[in-house]
Structure formats: structure tokens, C-alpha cells
Motif scaffolding. Structure first.
Motif, PDB file in Angstrom:
ATOM      1  N   MET A 171       0.868  -1.177   0.000  1.00  0.00           N
ATOM      2  CA  MET A 171       0.000   0.000   0.000  1.00  0.00           C
ATOM      3  C   MET A 171       0.901   1.223   0.000  1.00  0.00           C
ATOM      4  SD  MET A 171      -2.220   1.888   2.860  1.00  0.00           S
ATOM      5  CE  MET A 171      -0.788   2.878   3.154  1.00  0.00           C
ATOM      6  N   PHE A 172       0.624   2.155  -0.906  1.00  0.00           N
ATOM      7  CA  PHE A 172       1.391   3.396  -0.914  1.00  0.00           C
ATOM      8  C   PHE A 172       0.406   4.557  -0.996  1.00  0.00           C
ATOM      9  CE2 PHE A 172       3.611   6.934  -2.870  1.00  0.00           C
ATOM     10  CZ  PHE A 172       4.761   6.985  -2.099  1.00  0.00           C
ATOM     11  N   SER A 173       0.467   5.433  -0.012  1.00  0.00           N
ATOM     12  CA  SER A 173      -0.449   6.571  -0.041  1.00  0.00           C
ATOM     13  C   SER A 173       0.349   7.863  -0.003  1.00  0.00           C
ATOM     14  CB  SER A 173      -1.412   6.515   1.146  1.00  0.00           C
ATOM     15  OG  SER A 173      -0.711   6.702   2.344  1.00  0.00           O
ATOM     16  N   ILE A 174      -0.214   8.890  -0.627  1.00  0.00           N
ATOM     17  CA  ILE A 174       0.426  10.200  -0.616  1.00  0.00           C
ATOM     18  C   ILE A 174      -0.638  11.270  -0.406  1.00  0.00           C
ATOM     19  CG2 ILE A 174       0.371  10.283  -3.179  1.00  0.00           C
ATOM     20  CD1 ILE A 174       2.961  12.021  -2.923  1.00  0.00           C
ATOM     21  N   ASP A 175      -0.340  12.210   0.466  1.00  0.00           N
ATOM     22  CA  ASP A 175      -1.223  13.366   0.700  1.00  0.00           C
ATOM     23  C   ASP A 175      -0.464  14.620   0.272  1.00  0.00           C
ATOM     24  OD1 ASP A 175      -2.551  11.401   2.057  1.00  0.00           O
ATOM     25  OD2 ASP A 175      -2.822  12.551   3.906  1.00  0.00           O
ATOM     26  N   LEU A 176      -1.086  15.429  -0.561  1.00  0.00           N
ATOM     27  CA  LEU A 176      -0.482  16.704  -0.960  1.00  0.00           C
ATOM     28  C   LEU A 176      -1.390  17.819  -0.466  1.00  0.00           C
ATOM     29  CD1 LEU A 176       0.359  15.639  -4.614  1.00  0.00           C
ATOM     30  CD2 LEU A 176       2.066  16.300  -2.931  1.00  0.00           C
ATOM     31  N   GLU A 177      -0.900  18.565   0.508  1.00  0.00           N
ATOM     32  CA  GLU A 177      -1.711  19.644   1.086  1.00  0.00           C
ATOM     33  C   GLU A 177      -0.996  20.971   0.841  1.00  0.00           C
ATOM     34  OE1 GLU A 177      -2.211  19.385   5.303  1.00  0.00           O
ATOM     35  OE2 GLU A 177      -4.013  20.629   5.296  1.00  0.00           O
ATOM     36  N   LYS A 178      -1.671  21.885   0.144  1.00  0.00           N
ATOM     37  CA  LYS A 178      -1.016  23.140  -0.270  1.00  0.00           C
ATOM     38  C   LYS A 178      -1.878  24.350   0.046  1.00  0.00           C
ATOM     39  CE  LYS A 178       1.062  20.891  -4.305  1.00  0.00           C
ATOM     40  NZ  LYS A 178       1.286  20.930  -5.760  1.00  0.00           N
ATOM     41  N   THR A 179      -1.217  25.399   0.493  1.00  0.00           N
ATOM     42  CA  THR A 179      -1.875  26.689   0.678  1.00  0.00           C
ATOM     43  C   THR A 179      -1.067  27.720  -0.100  1.00  0.00           C
ATOM     44  OG1 THR A 179      -2.495  26.011   2.905  1.00  0.00           O
ATOM     45  CG2 THR A 179      -2.709  28.355   2.387  1.00  0.00           C
ATOM     46  N   LEU A 180      -1.734  28.501  -0.933  1.00  0.00           N
ATOM     47  CA  LEU A 180      -1.026  29.408  -1.843  1.00  0.00           C
ATOM     48  C   LEU A 180      -1.573  30.822  -1.751  1.00  0.00           C
ATOM     49  CD1 LEU A 180       0.922  29.628  -4.431  1.00  0.00           C
ATOM     50  CD2 LEU A 180      -1.185  29.396  -5.751  1.00  0.00           C
ATOM     51  N   LEU A 181      -0.646  31.765  -1.753  1.00  0.00           N
ATOM     52  CA  LEU A 181      -1.013  33.183  -1.799  1.00  0.00           C
ATOM     53  C   LEU A 181      -0.102  33.843  -2.826  1.00  0.00           C
ATOM     54  CD1 LEU A 181      -2.600  35.505  -0.263  1.00  0.00           C
ATOM     55  CD2 LEU A 181      -0.516  35.783   1.087  1.00  0.00           C
ATOM     56  N   THR A 182      -0.674  34.617  -3.755  1.00  0.00           N
ATOM     57  CA  THR A 182       0.173  35.263  -4.767  1.00  0.00           C
ATOM     58  C   THR A 182      -0.028  36.772  -4.752  1.00  0.00           C
ATOM     59  OG1 THR A 182      -1.355  35.309  -6.638  1.00  0.00           O
ATOM     60  CG2 THR A 182      -0.187  33.236  -6.252  1.00  0.00           C
ATOM     61  N   SER A 183       0.973  37.471  -5.295  1.00  0.00           N
ATOM     62  CA  SER A 183       0.900  38.932  -5.319  1.00  0.00           C
ATOM     63  C   SER A 183      -0.196  39.423  -6.254  1.00  0.00           C
ATOM     64  CB  SER A 183       2.250  39.516  -5.755  1.00  0.00           C
ATOM     65  OG  SER A 183       2.606  38.989  -7.011  1.00  0.00           O
ATOM     66  N   GLU A 184      -0.614  38.577  -7.195  1.00  0.00           N
ATOM     67  CA  GLU A 184      -1.685  39.035  -8.092  1.00  0.00           C
ATOM     68  C   GLU A 184      -3.065  38.812  -7.475  1.00  0.00           C
ATOM     69  OE1 GLU A 184      -2.147  35.143 -11.080  1.00  0.00           O
ATOM     70  OE2 GLU A 184      -1.249  36.992 -11.821  1.00  0.00           O
ATOM     71  N   GLY A 185      -3.096  38.214  -6.262  1.00  0.00           N
ATOM     72  CA  GLY A 185      -4.343  38.117  -5.520  1.00  0.00           C
ATOM     73  C   GLY A 185      -4.976  36.739  -5.467  1.00  0.00           C
ATOM     74  N   SER A 186      -4.312  35.732  -6.026  1.00  0.00           N
ATOM     75  CA  SER A 186      -4.879  34.382  -5.950  1.00  0.00           C
ATOM     76  C   SER A 186      -4.657  33.804  -4.558  1.00  0.00           C
ATOM     77  CB  SER A 186      -4.231  33.463  -6.985  1.00  0.00           C
ATOM     78  OG  SER A 186      -4.698  33.782  -8.261  1.00  0.00           O
ATOM     79  N   GLU A 187      -5.660  33.067  -4.090  1.00  0.00           N
ATOM     80  CA  GLU A 187      -5.570  32.398  -2.791  1.00  0.00           C
ATOM     81  C   GLU A 187      -6.168  31.014  -2.960  1.00  0.00           C
ATOM     82  OE1 GLU A 187      -7.657  34.645   0.140  1.00  0.00           O
ATOM     83  OE2 GLU A 187      -6.609  36.504  -0.339  1.00  0.00           O
TER      84      GLU A 187
END
Lengths: 427, 459
Positions: free
Chosen positions: B143-159
Motif C-alpha cells: 500500500m502506498f499513499s500520498i497526501d499533498l496539502e497546499k496553501t497558496l497566496l500570490t501577489s496578483e491576488g490568488s488564494e
């Protein structure tokens, strides 16, 4: 806490909870310039830590890797190791290495100046543009500095400090509608004193990339001779390593499982694994926690060692190998490369093999990349749409000449090798 | 860290800036002949910052996400970008993109189980194999599991916030034939945590039964004949063809490097029956296996039509290549670890289904092969691709014949896609393993069965 104190603290926590244990703490600093499609446009810097904890409860084993080294993170990870080990099954083959003499090792540059790296890369780009204008280089030049601390509950302590430059990437040439095959490379360098274009295989690969603009397929199918470049030798030696290592031996699938101390290759072939040699990159201790030593895996065609860690050694009853494999060196032969090519009636010069994962039996089948057709002792033309298939055992047994010339990428040092028994099929 | 806790760093953004906090966690458990040979987890978390100054990029990352370190990496990334822009002859170029806000959590809502429960589950699978698959010389259950958890903030205003877990179960069955191993590997699982698959024992057992039958057929397999042959590629292989053969050559960074696709935009590259799309998050109303709504540059993710009825329509972009080629980025920029910069990556790439029935396709071949399982694959800048095929059958006079030994197939992508004469009306999707391009990446591939001509390697 510094790294040594971190390792000691982690081991102390593990010792409280588990019967035996080991800790490896690593700190890695990197500076990396990246040139993508001929445009040098990214500079990366990073500093990272990692902590690997292994613990045994009786002979039940659990392992955790984290990249935080605060006391709280360590305590939580130790608790997790305990849970993992408790969840596991008893297996008497699980062990922590015995006490070994404590040692400290050091190699490579201690720091890198970004201006010097930038200049080296810029000069490389200019040389490429001047000498090989059709080539689009994608290059990454990295300086990495690592500090590793390994401690185990039997009293062993290893410390290593390593600095190195890594030059890696791919070349591609274009001319009108024509596109070459990708030509990849990776070199391990101890300094930047030599221009990058002069390093190991770089100039050869650039020339080959340009040549690969004008490929043609091979008609028909034949069993012919093959000359492996050092890059191709590397592929086949790694394939060999796979079938004499832990998983292949434990599962019993290795076609060489009964061949220890028997002939598996031509008497011309000696394969060494040299993690402590100055010749190739240094690895001072194995991932399993043993001091690494140089060893001979094949001596004049005789298989002298399997590449086994402690668990696989206990499981199979074979001797543990003195290192984890890799850092391969094949001493050169007595022939000039051009003389070797001159003896080939019909065959190919193979630089890269693009193929599927070989079967457990060592059979391989795939596409010959960055390769040339040879007929009547002369290189005829670069190849496209040519497939090759065979078995690693035939490659080893049929070796008939090794070149005087070698290439040392810092990861390995190999000559060109002539062998046969490979099916070559064109369109 | 929450998105809100990152707002205070906005005032440090001097140039175009992305600030990402990420945690990548994996768990690996493996049983070899019943012994636990892997029982480990790996967690790498930290923060990174990427800055662009006049087309030059600076990047810095740290494992520590305290105030001091986040401030430091923003300053360092800015300094790195300024260093390069001061050295290189670069010119100011606006990066395209509109701000987008999004939050997705694909994590399980069920109570999380322990490592022991996972090991017990694998042991159950292993016991099933031992009981129901006589004659094996070796078996592996992983069994192989992977969790990718990301939080992003950009200068152009994306969140954006995204938590995307994936869990796969692998089993490998091996028998000996005259001292040589003959093996077959089965893969199940997909998007979601382990808990989502805990009740899928029967599905895994059924897959084991099917693979064991195939292994027995493989014990009597014959060698395939080398050369160009008519074949039916099972839907599992067609997805790899879409990914390896055309997908990689149409990634715009690869196009700029000189890939074969550079001269074929809006030109015919495949049969009229072939359409290939890189789906962002939804296919036919259903969520894809690797749904991406916002990428790691803060671009809104949209589908990219790569080939439409045989015509090459679009490349896949990040902000930089989109700026260079006057296109719009559609969410293909993704990074694997917190210490990685975003690269152009595929998401859910598929050949679209056609109208043919698989049985009619098989019936239409006099002498060829039905290739049903895929191994690994590779593609080249020239469009030449290869992938291994661990399971297939002869087709003689429109009927399935004997199983064939493992082969490797290859071809030039455009030639093979132009040779397609039938496309089945059913398709399947798969996410397992990683695509390698300087960094690993999770993605999915899909497709129907297709009839085409490929080069078969063999003795």
C-alpha cells in the motif's frame, strides 16, 4: 540544538521507548542555477533538515522520516515509530547494526559562490552557442552541502560533511523541422576549475546531439554486435545490480541467485563498487548504518558478492555486502575505441536505452536512443525507430573488448564495452 | 497554516510573488511473501517563495514555517530574482493571469484508522492470495499513499487551499517457469485516503482472481513477432499513449526547447478519430481522479484541448510560456514538494471515446495483438515513445489467441495516432505511480481502446 545534539536527543527518546534503534539527521544546503531551453532564468536556494528514525520492539520494526527537528517534532515522531513497530510483525531478520568504531568523514568544497557558479554556467552557454549552435541546452548547476549524523543504540556514531557540484540536464538540437532525441547527463564535480563543456561526457554528448538531427531507421532484424558507451554501460550495470540486490534475492526471483562464486560474465569484466574511492562520489556509510567500504562485485567474470543489506543478508543467509552498491567502476581494457568499432561487421553503438522495467529474469526490450549503426567496421549513420532486446546475462557473458578510454561522471567510471547476442530490429 | 495567517506577508512582496505552504506525506507498507519489508512514513513540510523580476525567477524554501523563516525566504527569493535580472539581459514582461480564490479538501471525513489497521488489511489481502492462488513462487502486497496539502497566496491576488490524498494498492504474483520468474502486477485504488478503500476488499479480491487467471495464461505464453503490427490497445494503454506520446511533446516548456510538436500547431497530427484533452477537474460531469481547480501559480484551472479530431489545437502552459507565446495559462503549473518550483505538468489526460465496440475491433484484425496491460513508458522530443506491455494476446482471424510474453512497443506518436482506424465507446481512468520531469507528480490518464499500428520489440 545543533545536529549532533538533535541526533543524540532523538536516540535518547527512542531508547526509552524501544528495544533498539537508530537515528540519522541530515542538514542540506543547496544553491541551484537552472537554464531551461537555453534561458538561464532561475536561481534557487534552500536549506533543509531531515530526520530518519528506526526502532525495533523485539524484532518488530517501524521507520519514520520527518523534516522537522524540534524537540516536540522528535518526541511525536518517536511515539509514531513506537506505534509502527508495535503494529508490525515479528521478523528475526530485523536488526540494528552492531557497534562499529566511531568515525567522522569530510569531503568537497565547504561553500560555493553564486557569482562563480553563474560565470561557469554563462561560459558554458556561450561555448554551446559558439560550437553547437543548433543545440538547446537545459542545464541545472547545483552546489549541495550536506551534514549527516548517524547514531544507533549499539553505540555507533558516524558523522559526514560533504560538498559537491552537480551538473545535470539534457541537450536537444533543432534545425528547421528536424529535432534530435533528448540527450541526458549528470556529472558529480568537486570543483568548477575546469570549464563545464570540457567535463567528462559533455562534449561527446553535444556532438552526438547534433548528429542525431539526421537519423534513419534500420531495415529488418538481426542479431548483432553492440558497443555500449559508458552511459549505456551504466544502465546495464544498474540493471545487474537490481537482480543481485535485496528484493530479487529475498523473493527468489533473481536469475543469478545460485551463481555466487561462479562465472556470470566474460573474464574481461571486473565490476567494483567504490563508495570510498576518490575516483567517484563518496558515500561514507550505508543507509542501513554500516561504514561503507570498497568492494569487488564481479572479479574477472566471477560473481563475488550480492548487494545485500543486513535484513536481506539475514533473510537469505548470504553475506551482507560492504556497501549499498552504486559508485561503480569498471577498469579499462586494452583496445582503442576506434579499433573496437573497426572489428564490428554489423551492429550498433548504443548510448541510451529507453525501455520498460526489465523482467525479473533480466530480459530487456526497448528503443535504442542516441545510437549509431555500424557496418564493416565503420559508423554509418545515427539511428531512429530501432528496438533492441536481449538478456543481461548475455550482455555480461558475451563481452569481448573493453576500451582503453573511460568516462568518469563522478557517479561512475566505465569504458566502452563490446558485446553481442542482442536482437536489433528496425522498421 | 491557514491562508489568513499568510496575509501579513503580502506587504513584503516587491515583485510578482508566490508564497506556498505545503505538506507532502507518504505511507508505505509492503509485504514480501508475508514478511513486512516496509513499514514507514515520510513527511516533508515547509514553505517556499518564488519571485519574478523582468522574466528572471528567484526561489527559496525552508522547512520551518515560523515568521522569521518565511520572511527570510521571501527576501531571499526576491534577492535571487534581482541577482539574475541584474546579470541577464532581460526585459519586463507581464505575466498573464487573473486572481482566483478556491478551497478544496478531498481528505476523508471518516475516522482515521491506525497503522495496525492498514497492516491488518494488507495481511488480509496477502492471506487471500495465499489461499486462492496456488503455485506462486513469490508474492508482494503493497500500500502506498500520498497526501499533498497546499496553501497558496500570490501577489496578483490568488488564494487557494487544496488537500489531495491518493491511495494505491499493488499486488505482484510470481510463478516459476523452468526456473525463470513469470509475473503480473495488479493496481487498484485512486483519489482519497485509505479509509475510502477499506470497504473495497471484494474489488481487490476480484482483481486478484483476474490477475491470477492472466498469470496462468502467461505461463503458456508465446513470443510476439517483432515488427510493425496491427494492435488493439486496451483503454489502460491508450491513456499512456495520450500522456507519453503526445502529452509531453505539447508541454510548452518542451515546445520552446524544440519538441517535435513545435511546428504542428493547427496542423493534422492524428486520425480524425483522435481527440485528446488534458482535463482540469471534471470529465462528463464527474470529478477527475486528480482534480485541479487552481494551480501552484494561482491560475484558474481549465481543460486544455490538445488534439481535436486529429488537429493539434493547444499546448499546455505555465505563466512564463503563456507570456512568451501570447496564450492564457490554464492551470498546468504544479510543484511536487514545498522545495520545488512549479513546472508544466499534465493533470487528467485522455483520448476521448469513439463509437466502436471492442469486440468488433478485435474481429477486424486478421493477424495482430490485443495489448491489455501497461508497464512504464517514456517519450522523446522527436515524438518517439515506448512503453512496456506485461500482458497481451494474439489475435488470429478476428479471434483472441494465446497470451504473449512481455513486450515493449514503440512508435512515432504522430504516425501511430494517424494509423488509428477504430476507437471504442468505453473508457477507463487510472491514477498510480508518478510522472517524472525533474520532479515526480501525481496525475491520471484515461482512454478508450484503440486500433492502430505500433512497432513491437521482440526476439
Amino acid at each position: 540544538m545543533n545536529l549532533k545534539e538533535t541526533a543524540s536527543y532523538a536516540l535518547k527518546c527512542l531508547k526509552k521507548e524501544l528495544d533498539s534503534s537508530s537515528v540519522e539527521v541530515k542538514k542540506l544546503h543547496k544553491k541551484e542555477f537552472i537554464m531551461e531551453s537555453g534561458r538561464l532564468n532561475l536561481l534557487k536556494t534552500s536549506s533543509h533538515s531531515s530526520l530518519s528514525l528506526t526502532g525495533l520492539s523485539g524484532h518488530k520494526k517501524g521507520s519514520i522520516n520527518i523534516n522537522k527537528i524540534t524537540p516536540e517534532a522528535i518526541e511525536e515522531a518517536v511515539s509514531q515509530v513506537k506505534t509502527f513497530a508495535a503494529s508490525s510483525r515479528e521478523d528475526s531478520a530485523n536488526e540494528i547494526p552492531p557497534f562499529q568504531e566511531n568515525k567522522e568523514f569530510s569531503t568537497g568544497p565547504e561553500d560555493a559562490e553564486k557569482e562563480k557558479m553563474y560565470t561557469a554556467l554563462k561560459e558554458f552557454k556561450e561555448s554551446c552557442n559558439r560550437e553547437f549552435p543548433s543545440v538547446v541546452p537545459s542545464v541545472s548547476l547545483t552546489y549541495s552541502r550536506s551534514e549527516n549524523y548517524y547514531l544507533n543504540s549499539n553505540g555507533t556514531s558516524f558523522i559526514s560533511h560533504k560538498g559537491a557540484y552537480i551538473l545535470s540536464g539534457s541537450f536537444l538540437a533543432t534545425e528547421g523541422l528536424k529535432v534530435s532525441s533528448l540527450n541526458t547527463y549528470s556529472l558529480h564535480l568537486s570543483d568548477l576549475d575546469t570549464p563545464l563543456i570540457e567535463q567528462a561526457s559533455i562534449r561527446r554528448k553535444l556532438k552526438d546531439t547534433v548528429n542525431q538531427l539526421n537519423t534513419s531507421p534500420l531495415p529488418g532484424k538481426f542479431t548483432g554486435e553492440i558497443i555500449l558507451t559508458p552511459s549505456a554501460v551504466s544502465y546495464y550495470m544498474n540493471l545487474l545490480a537490481g537482480i543481485i540486490s535485496d528484493s530479487a534475492l529475498i523473493s527468489g526471483k533473481s536469475p543469478l541467485k545460485h551463481m555466487l562464486n561462479q562465472r556470470i560474465g566474460s573474464p574481461l569484466l571486473t565490476l567494483k563498487s567504490c563508495p570510498r574511492s576518490e575516483e567517484v562520489t563518496s558515500t561514507y556509510f550505508t543507509a542501513g548504518g554500516f561504514e561503507a567500504e570498497d568492494t569487488t562485485i564481479i572479479d574477472k567474470g566471477i560473481l563475488k558478492e550480492f548487494i545485500l543489506g543486513l535484513y536481506a543478508s539475514n533473510k537469505t543467509g548470504h553475506k551482507r555486502s560492504l556497501n549499498s552498491g552504486g559508485c561503480f567502476v569498471i577498469p579499462p581494457g586494452n583496445n582503442n575505441l576506434m579499433d573496437i568499432i573497426g572489428t564490428v561487421k554489423k551492429g550498433i553503438l548504443l548510448d541510451r536505452f529507453s525501455g520498460g522495467t526489465p523482467t525479473g529474469n533480466g530480459d530487456f526490450s526497448g528503443v535504442a536512443k542516441n545510437s549509431y549503426y555500424i557496418e564493416d567496421g565503420k559508423i554509418q549513420h545515427p539511428l531512429s525507430e530501432t528496438m533492441i532486446s536481449g538478456n543481461i546475462k548475455d550482455i555480461l557473458v558475451n563481452m569481448k573488448a573493453l576500451s582503453k578510454e573511460t568516462e568518469n561522471t563522478g557517479h561512475y567510471s566505465f569504458p566502452w564495452i563490446q558485446t553481442s547476442g542482442i536482437t536489433i530490429s528496425g522498421k | 497554516m491557514t491562508l489568513e495567517s499568510l496575509y501579513k506577508y503580502k506587504e513584503l512582496f516587491q515583485e510578482y510573488t508566490e508564497l506556498r505552504i505545503q505538506k507532502t506525506s507518504t505511507v508505505s507498507i509492503s509485504l514480501l511473501k508475508g514478511d513486512i519489508v516496509s513499514n514507514r512514513s515520510n513527511t516533508a513540510s515547509g514553505a517556499c517563495c518564488r519571485v519574478c523580476k523582468d522574466g528572471m525567477w528567484g526561489f527559496s524554501s525552508t522547512a520551518e514555517t515560523d515568521d522569521e523563516n518565511i520572511t527570510r525566504i521571501i527576501e531571499e527569493a526576491t534577492e535571487n530574482a534581482l541577482f539574475l535580472s541584474s546579470q541577464e539581459k532581460s526585459r519586463k514582461r507581464e505575466l498573464p493571469g487573473t486572481p482566483v480564490m478556491d478551497s478544496r479538501d478531498y481528505g476523508t471525513k471518516k475516522t482515521r484508522v491506525s497503522q495496525k489497521d492498514k497492516i491488518d488489511f494488507l495481511k488480509e489481502i496477502d492471506n487471500y492470495i495465499m489461499t486462492n492462488c496456488p503455485g506462486l513462487s513469490s508474492r508482494t502486497v503493497t500500500m502506498f499513499s500520498i497526501d499533498l496539502e497546499k496553501t497558496l497566496l500570490t501577489s496578483e491576488g490568488s488564494e487557494s487551499y487544496r488537500n489531495l490524498p491518493r491511495t494505491n494498492f499493488y499486488f505482484q504474483l510470481t510463478m516459476d517457469k523452468e526456473g525463470k520468474p513469470v509475473e503480473i502486477t495488479g493496481i487498484t485504488g485512486g483519489r482519497g485516503h485509505f479509509e475510502e478503500f477499506e470497504s473495497s476488499r471484494e474489488t481487490i479480491f476480484k482483481s486478484i482472481d483476474q490477475h491470477y487467471s492472466m498469470l496462468l495464461e502467461k505461463m503458456d505464453a508465446v513470443d510476439a513477432e517483432a515488427g510493425i503490427k496491427d494492435v488493439i490497445l486496451h483503454s489502460d494503454l491508450a491513456g499512456v499513449l495520450a500522456h507519453e506520446a503526445m502529452g509531453h511533446t505539447t508541454e510548452a516548456d518542451f515546445v520552446l526547447e524544440g519538441s517535435v510538436a513545435k511546428d504542428y500547431l493547427h496542423k493534422k497530427v492524428a486520425s480524425d478519430l483522435i481527440s485528446i484533452t488534458d482535463f482540469a477537474h471534471t470529465f462528463q460531469g464527474e470529478e477527475c481522479l486528480i482534480p485541479i481547480h487552481v494551480d501552484d501559480e494561482g491560475n484558474k484551472a481549465e481543460d486544455v484541448v490538445i488534439i481535436e479530431k486529429g488537429i493539434l489545437k493547444n499546448y499546455m502552459h505555465n505563466k512564463e510560456t503563456a507570456a512568451l507565446m501570447n496564450q492564457k495559462p490554464k492551470g498546468n503549473a504544479r510543484a511536487f514538494n514545498y522545495s520545488d518550483e512549479p513546472l508544466i505538468r499534465m493533470r487528467n489526460t485522455a483520448i476521448l471515446p469513439g463509437k466502436d465496440k471492442l469486440e468488433d475491433m478485435i474481429r477486424s484484425i486478421k493477424d495482430g495483438y490485443f495489448l491489455v496491460k501497461r508497464g512504464n513508458g517514456q517519450a522523446d522530443s522527436t515524438g518517439e515513445f515506448m512503453f512496456s506491455v506485461p500482458m497481451g494476446y494474439e489475435i488470429k482471424e478476428g479471434k483472441l489467441g494465446k497470451a504473449i510474453n512481455e513486450i515493449t512497443i514503440s512508435g512515432i506518436a504522430m504516425d501511430v495516432l494517424k494509423s488509428v482506424t477504430m476507437v471504442s465507446d468505453e473508457m477507463s481512468w487510472r491514477t498510480a505511480g508518478f510522472c517524472g520531469k525533474r520532479q515526480p507528480m501525481v496525475l491520471s490518464m484515461g482512454g478508450p481502446a484503440i486500433k492502430c499500428k505500433v512497432n513491437i520489440g521482440g526476439k
